[in-house]
Motif scaffolding. Structure first.
Motif, short mmCIF file in Angstrom:
data_model
loop_
_atom_site.label_atom_id
_atom_site.label_comp_id
_atom_site.label_asym_id
_atom_site.label_seq_id
_atom_site.Cartn_x
_atom_site.Cartn_y
_atom_site.Cartn_z
N VAL A 137 0.42 0.40 -4.32
CA VAL A 137 -1.01 0.32 -4.66
C VAL A 137 -1.79 1.23 -3.71
O VAL A 137 -1.38 1.47 -2.57
N ASP A 138 -2.94 1.69 -4.20
CA ASP A 138 -3.72 2.64 -3.42
C ASP A 138 -4.20 2.06 -2.09
O ASP A 138 -4.30 2.76 -1.09
N SER A 139 -4.53 0.79 -2.11
CA SER A 139 -5.08 0.16 -0.90
C SER A 139 -4.89 -1.34 -1.01
O SER A 139 -4.57 -1.87 -2.08
N ASP B 65 4.44 2.01 -9.90
CA ASP B 65 3.15 2.48 -9.40
C ASP B 65 2.06 1.60 -10.00
O ASP B 65 1.81 1.64 -11.20
N ASP C 164 -1.00 1.69 -9.90
CA ASP C 164 -2.24 2.30 -10.35
C ASP C 164 -2.05 3.15 -11.61
O ASP C 164 -2.99 3.80 -12.05
N ARG C 165 -0.85 3.12 -12.17
CA ARG C 165 -0.64 3.85 -13.43
C ARG C 165 -0.73 2.86 -14.60
O ARG C 165 -0.13 1.78 -14.55
N ARG D 270 -7.38 -2.74 -3.43
CA ARG D 270 -6.92 -2.59 -4.80
C ARG D 270 -5.84 -3.63 -5.12
O ARG D 270 -5.78 -4.20 -6.22
N PRO E 281 0.84 -1.21 0.00
CA PRO E 281 0.00 0.00 0.00
C PRO E 281 0.88 1.26 0.00
O PRO E 281 1.85 1.36 0.76
N ARG E 282 0.46 2.18 -0.84
CA ARG E 282 1.14 3.46 -0.97
C ARG E 282 1.26 4.20 0.37
O ARG E 282 2.23 4.89 0.63
#
Lengths: 610, 610
Positions: free
Chosen positions: B513-515, B489, B491-492, B518, B401-402
Motif C-alpha cells: 500500500v502507498d502509505s 498491489d 492500489d491497483r 491508505r 507500506p510499499r
C-alpha cells in the motif's frame, strides 16, 4: 451499589452545560416534588465539568438502577399536577398553558441542517387547528450531519451520556404542564391523563431505558488485565480495553395516541447507547416530540455535543417518510409503534437495522368468578372508559361463561354480568364533566368509523351498552364517545373473525363461552395468532388461575389477576411492570428489559501485550 | 456475589440425576485438574435433589459469572492433554482413542422420536471413512416431541437449568480425549488443537453462554411487592411474579471446521434459557455434535427431564435440511456458522425466529512498524499456519507500506518484510512432524481448490511463499498443505475483487500500500463491506495506533495490537475476549455478550392485588 462500583469514564474534561435543573432525590418510595429552578439570567450561568454533571444526576440513576432490579414502586417524577408550579421551581398550570399557546400559529424552529421546507401541523382532536409548522428535512443533508455527530458522543462514554439524558428528562419534567397540553391536543387524551401518561409516566419510561442502557454498557469493565499461566514459562499477559460503540443513526417512528410514552423508551435507549436519533413523529402528533427534540438539542449543545444527535423528521400527512428513512443505510435501529401492517413491513424490509415494533393485538379479560363483584365491575368499567379505549392495552374481548359466574353476591348469569357491567360504565360516565375527563376525545376519524360500524345495523352483534356522544364543555368540536359493548357468542364460527381482529377504540365484546376451559382455549388462540399487550382474569379458583397462568406463560402474555381496586389492566408502571412481552405477535420488544437495549450497541475490544 | 444473592428456584423436589462428576473449583486464576470420577456401578448411584445438583455446580457458575464481569483469565477446564487421564478420574489418551474407535463402523443410536432412517457418516480429512451412521429425523414427529418437553424445563427455572447444563459440560469435559478424536477426524484439525479448541476451549464457550444466560434470567426478581402511595388514601399494593419463558425450539446449524467451539455457545445459551435445541450438524462434522447430543440427553433423562430437549437432525450431504427446518413455525431461534450466502438467506427467511449468524469476513493485519521484528514475524507465521488458515479469524490481507517499515532491526523494505515472513513460516514448518501438528489437514476439497487456484498460473499475483504438500506420517491419505502468500498491489484496481473476498484456507495476501493512511482506509472499507472477525496491527506510532483504533471503533471490529508472543490474533479466550463484534457483516452476534442471550427468552409477569 452497581453504579457506585462502576467507573464513569469522563474523557471530556469540561462540558459547557450551564443550566442544570435536577429533581431532588430521596431514598424513599414516596415521590418527591422536583425543585426545578427557573433558568437564571445568562450572566449567572456557570460551566460545569462532565464529572459534576455526572455527579448531579448520579443519585437518580443509581436509584433507577436499584428499582429495575427490585421492581418496587419508584419514580422521581411526581404525577400530581400540583407538583409542577412556581413554588416548586417550575412553570405552573397557567404558565404551562401560556407556553403551549405561545407555540401555536407559528413555525417551530429547530435550526437543523437540511431543512428544505415547512409542513403544516396538527388539528387537535378537540377541534383546534394548532397552526404550527414544522421543519421538513432533506435526509441527504440531515443524516450525514447526524452521523458526523456520533464519534464525540460515543467517546463521551456511558456515564456522561446517561447524565445528559437525565438532564434532558429533567428539563422536560419541569415543563410537564406545557407537554400535557401538547399531548392532549394531539392524542385527544383528557388533560389529567395527558399530563400523567404523557408527562411523568413517559419520563419514567425514558429514565428506565437510560438505566437499562447504562447497566448494559457497564457490564464489561473499561479495561482488564489478563494473565494466563504457562506452567514454568512466563505467563501470557494482555491488557484489554472494551468500548461500547453505537450501531449508527436510530429512527424513532412515533404514534398518534401516546407520542411521548411510546416514544421515549426507544429514543432514550438509543441515545444513551451512543446512537444519534432521528424522530419521525406521527403527522397528527408532532408537537410533543418536536418539544422533546428541541429540549434534547438544547441540552446537548450546552453540554458541548453536537445538537444534531437528536433531530426531527416531520412529514406531510401521507408522505410516507418513515418507509423511505427506514431502509436508508445510515439507519441502524428502528423503534416503531403503530399498525401491524407497517410494523411487519419494517421487520421485513429494514434489514440493515435492528427493529423494535409495537403493533396491534387483541386483549382478553377472562371473567370466571370473583369475590368482589362490585370491585370487578368498577375496575373493568374504568378500563373500558379510560381514553375511550384508545390504548393498546385496553381489553377488547371479555370472555364470560354462558352459564354465568359465581360471585360474592351470588351466582350471576351471563346476561346479568353484561348488564351489570354496562350499568357500571353508565354510572362511571353519568356526569358529563367527569365523563369527558376520563374519556378524552376520539383521536382520529378511523376510530369513529370503527365505532359506528360496530354499533350500526351491520354490526357484529346485539348491543349490550350503547355508545353515546358526550358534549365537551370547553371544546364543542371535540368528538367524545362512551364505550360500546357488543354481545357475541364465542362458540359460533361467525364470531371468530370479529374476535380475532383488533377493533382499536371504544369497542369491546362481551363474549359468551361454553366454559372457562373453552375461554382459556380461545385466549390462547387469540394471543398466539393476533398477539396481546395485556391479559386479565377474574377467578377465585386456584385451578382456573393455574390454567390461565399456564396459557400466558405458553403464549407469552402479561397477566393481571383479580384487579378490583385502583390498578387497571391497561396501565403499567415503569421500573416495575413490563409493557408487552416481546414474545407474541403484538410486539417484538418489552418495555423495558435488557433485550430492549443490549443490541443497540456493540462492544469493541482492543487488546495488546501488557 | 451475584449468584449467592439470587434465589435459585427449585420447583421440582427431587431430580433423579444419579451421577455427578464435577470439576473441582478453586478461587484462583490457575486452572485446576478436574476430578471426574469414573461412573460408579449402578447400584452405588444415589439420587440427588435439585438443590444438591445446583449446589454442586454453583461454585463453577459463580466463578464464571465473576470472570465475565472482570474479564480476567479463568477456565475450569484444563487445556493440557495430561490433565485428562485415569489418575485424574477420566479416561486417558489411550482410553479416549479406544472410545472413539468403538464408535466407528456402527450406528450411532440416540433413541429419538421420529427416526425414519439412517444417514451415512463422515470421511475424515485424514482419509479414514468413519463408517458411522446417524439417525435421520422426521421433523413432523421430532419437533412436536421437543416442544412437549418445554414446559417442565421452563418450570425448572434458571438455577436448575444452569446446573444441568454444567453437568452436561462436566461429562463432556471428562471425555475430552474422545471428543478430540471426533473433532480431529471431522474438522481436520491436528490432535492437540482438536483437543484444546474442540475440547476445553469449546467447553469454556459453552459455560460462558450458560453464565450469561443465568445472569440475564435472574436480573428480575422471581417475585416483588409493589406499593404505591396514594396520599391520605391506602396505598396501592400488588404482588408481581416474573418468569423467564423460552421462545420455543432452537435450531443449531453446525459448521465443518469447529463443530463444538462454534456450536456450544448457541446450544448452551438456548438450552439454559429454557429452549429445546435441535442440533443440525454439518454433514462432514456430525460426530462431535452427535456425542454432545447423546451426553445432553443422558444427563437430562437422569435429571428427570425429557431427553428430547436436545436432539440431532443429521442429514444426507446436499439434502438441505437446515433450509427446511429453519422456517418451521416451531423453530424460534437459529444459530448458524457458515457461508455468507446461507447466513443471509437465514436472516431474510427465518422470520419467525431470532437468528444469530457467523458468516464470512476478510481479516486484515496492518504492518506499520514494530519494535520486535522477530516476534512479529514469528507471531504472524504461526497465525497463518495454525490449522492451515482454516479459521474464520485467520488474517488474510497483510497490509504493508510499499516504502517498507521501521523495525528494531532497522528499516525493512516491503520485499524484505514479505520474504522475512515467508522465511519465518518456512522455519516454523521446516520439520514435517511439527508442521503436521500445526497445520492439520485440509478440511474439504473446496479449500484445496481455492488454494490451487491462487497458486496457479491464473492466480492473482506473484507468489511470495509457495504452498507445499506435507506427507502425514500417520495418515498417508491426509491432504496437508503449508500456507501460500501472494503479493498484491493494494492500489491497483484489479486487486480490489481479490482483497475484498474471503479466500478461506491457507491463502494470504501481502498487500503493498502507498502509505499507512491508505492502509487504514482499505481496512475500513474491507470491514464495512465484507466484515471481519479480527483485525491486527503492528505499530510503534501512537498516531497510527489511534488511527487504527478509531477505524475499528467506527467499523466495529475487534483489534489485536502488536502481538509478538504466545497470543495470536486468531485466538480468543472465553470469559475475557469477545469473538466477533456483531456489528459488521461477518457476524450478527458476538460470543458471548448479553445480546447473545437476552432475546432467547422473554419475561412473563403475573400481577395481582397483594
Amino acid at each position: 451499589m452497581v453504579v457506585a462500583a462502576a467507573p464513569l469514564p469522563l474523557p471530556r474534561p469540561i462540558v459547557r452545560l450551564q443550566y442544570l435543573p435536577i429533581p431532588p432525590y430521596r431514598h424513599t418510595a414516596i415521590p418527591v416534588i422536583p425543585a426545578v429552578p427557573a433558568r437564571p439570567p445568562d450572566e449567572e450561568l456557570v460551566p460545569l465539568t462532565a464529572a459534576e454533571l455526572v455527579e448531579r444526576h448520579r443519585p437518580v440513576l443509581d436509584r433507577a438502577l436499584e428499582a429495575i432490579r427490585t421492581r418496587e414502586y419508584w419514580s422521581p417524577y411526581p404525577e400530581h399536577p400540583k407538583a409542577y408550579g412556581t413554588e416548586h421551581g417550575s412553570p405552573d398550570a397557567a404558565a404551562g398553558k401560556a407556553a403551549f399557546e405561545a407555540l401555536l400559529g407559528r413555525r417551530f424552529e429547530l435550526d437543523q441542517p437540511g431543512t428544505d421546507g415547512w409542513v403544516p401541523g396538527e388539528v387537535s382532536p378537540y377541534g383546534i387547528g394548532l397552526g404550527t409548522e414544522y421543519p421538513h428535512a432533506d435526509p441527504d443533508v440531515l443524516l450525514p450531519a447526524m452521523r458526523a455527530a456520533l464519534p464525540a458522543w460515543r467517546d463521551a462514554g456511558p456515564g456522561v451520556r446517561a447524565a445528559v439524558c437525565l438532564e434532558i428528562l429533567a428539563r422536560i419534567n419541569a415543563r410537564t404542564h406545557e407537554f400535557a397540553h401538547a399531548v392532549m391536543h394531539t392524542s385527544g387524551q383528557a388533560y389529567l391523563m395527558a399530563l400523567q401518561a404523557g408527562g411523568p409516566h413517559a419520563q419514567d419510561r425514558g429514565l428506565e431505558a437510560v438505566a437499562y442502557a447504562y447497566a448494559e454498557q457497564t457490564r464489561l469493565p473499561g479495561a482488564a488485565e489478563w494473565t494466563k499461566p504457562q506452567g514454568r514459562r512466563d505467563p501470557l499477559r494482555l491488557r484489554k480495553e472494551f468500548t461500547a460503540v453505537p450501531r449508527g443513526v436510530a429512527l424513532l417512528v412515533g404514534c398518534n395516541t401516546f407520542p411521548t410514552w411510546n416514544g421515549y423508551p426507544g429514543l432514550f435507549a438509543s441515545l444513551a447507547t451512543g446512537n444519534p436519533v432521528l424522530v419521525k413523529p406521527h403527522p397528527r402528533a408532532v408537537l410533543p416530540l418536536a418539544l422533546t427534540v428541541r429540549t434534547a438539542r438544547e441540552v446537548l449543545a450546552e453540554a458541548g455535543f453536537d445538537p444534531d444527535l437528536v433531530a426531527l423528521a416531520a412529514e406531510r400527512d401521507g408522505e410516507g417518510v418513515a418507509k423511505e428513512l427506514a431502509v436508508r443505510p445510515e439507519i441502524r435501529i428502528v423503534d416503531y409503534t403503530g399498525s401491524t401492517a407497517f410494523g411487519d413491513w419494517l421487520e421485513a424490509n429494514a434489514r440493515q437495522a435492528v427493529v423494535f415494533t409495537e403493533k396491534a393485538g387483541v386483549n382478553t379479560v377472562l371473567v370466571d368468578s370473583t369475590d368482589d363483584y362490585r370491585g370487578m365491575l368498577g375496575n373493568l368499567a374504568f378500563s373500558l372508559s379510560l381514553y375511550s379505549g384508545q390504548m393498546c392495552t385496553t381489553p377488547q374481548n371479555l370472555l364470560i361463561p354462558r352459564g354465568g359466574i359465581d360471585t360474592d353476591t351470588g351466582h350471576r348469569s351471563y346476561d346479568e354480568v353484561v348488564s351489570d357491567l354496562a350499568g357500571a360504565v353508565d354510572k362511571l360516565l353519568g356526569d358529563d364533566r367527569r365523563a369527558v375527563a376520563l374519556l378524552g376525545a376520539i383521536v382520529n376519524p378511523g376510530v369513529l368509523e370503527r365505532l359506528e360500524a360496530a354499533a350500526g345495523p351491520d354490526g357484529p352483534g346485539e348491543l349490550a351498552l350503547v355508545s353515546r356522544a358526550v358534549a365537551h364543555p370547553e371544546f364543542p368540536e371535540a368528538t367524545v364517545r362512551t364505550p360500546l359493548v357488543v354481545k357475541l357468542d364465542g362458540d359460533r364460527p361467525e364470531s371468530e373473525p370479529v374476535l380475532l381482529e383488533e377493533c382499536f377504540g371504544p369497542v369491546s365484546f362481551a363474549v359468551a363461552v361454553d366454559s372457562t376451559a373453552r375461554a382459556v382455549e380461545l385466549l390462547r388462540r387469540t394471543v398466539r395468532e393476533r398477539g396481546a399487550m395485556t391479559v386479565g382474569a377474574y377467578t377465585t379458583s386456584p385451578q382456573v388461575e393455574r390454567l390461565v397462568t399456564e396459557a400466558c406463560l405458553e403464549e407469552c402474555a402479561q397477566l393481571s389477576l383479580n384487579l378490583t381496586g385502583g390498578v387497571y389492566v391497561n396501565q403499567t408502571a415503569a421500573f416495575s411492570d413490563l409493557h408487552g412481552s416481546g414474545g407474541n405477535p403484538a410486539a417484538s420488544a418489552a418495555l423495558c428489559d435488557a433485550a430492549f437495549v443490549a443490541d443497540r450497541f456493540r462492544t469493541v475490544e482492543v487488546r495488546r501485550p501488557a
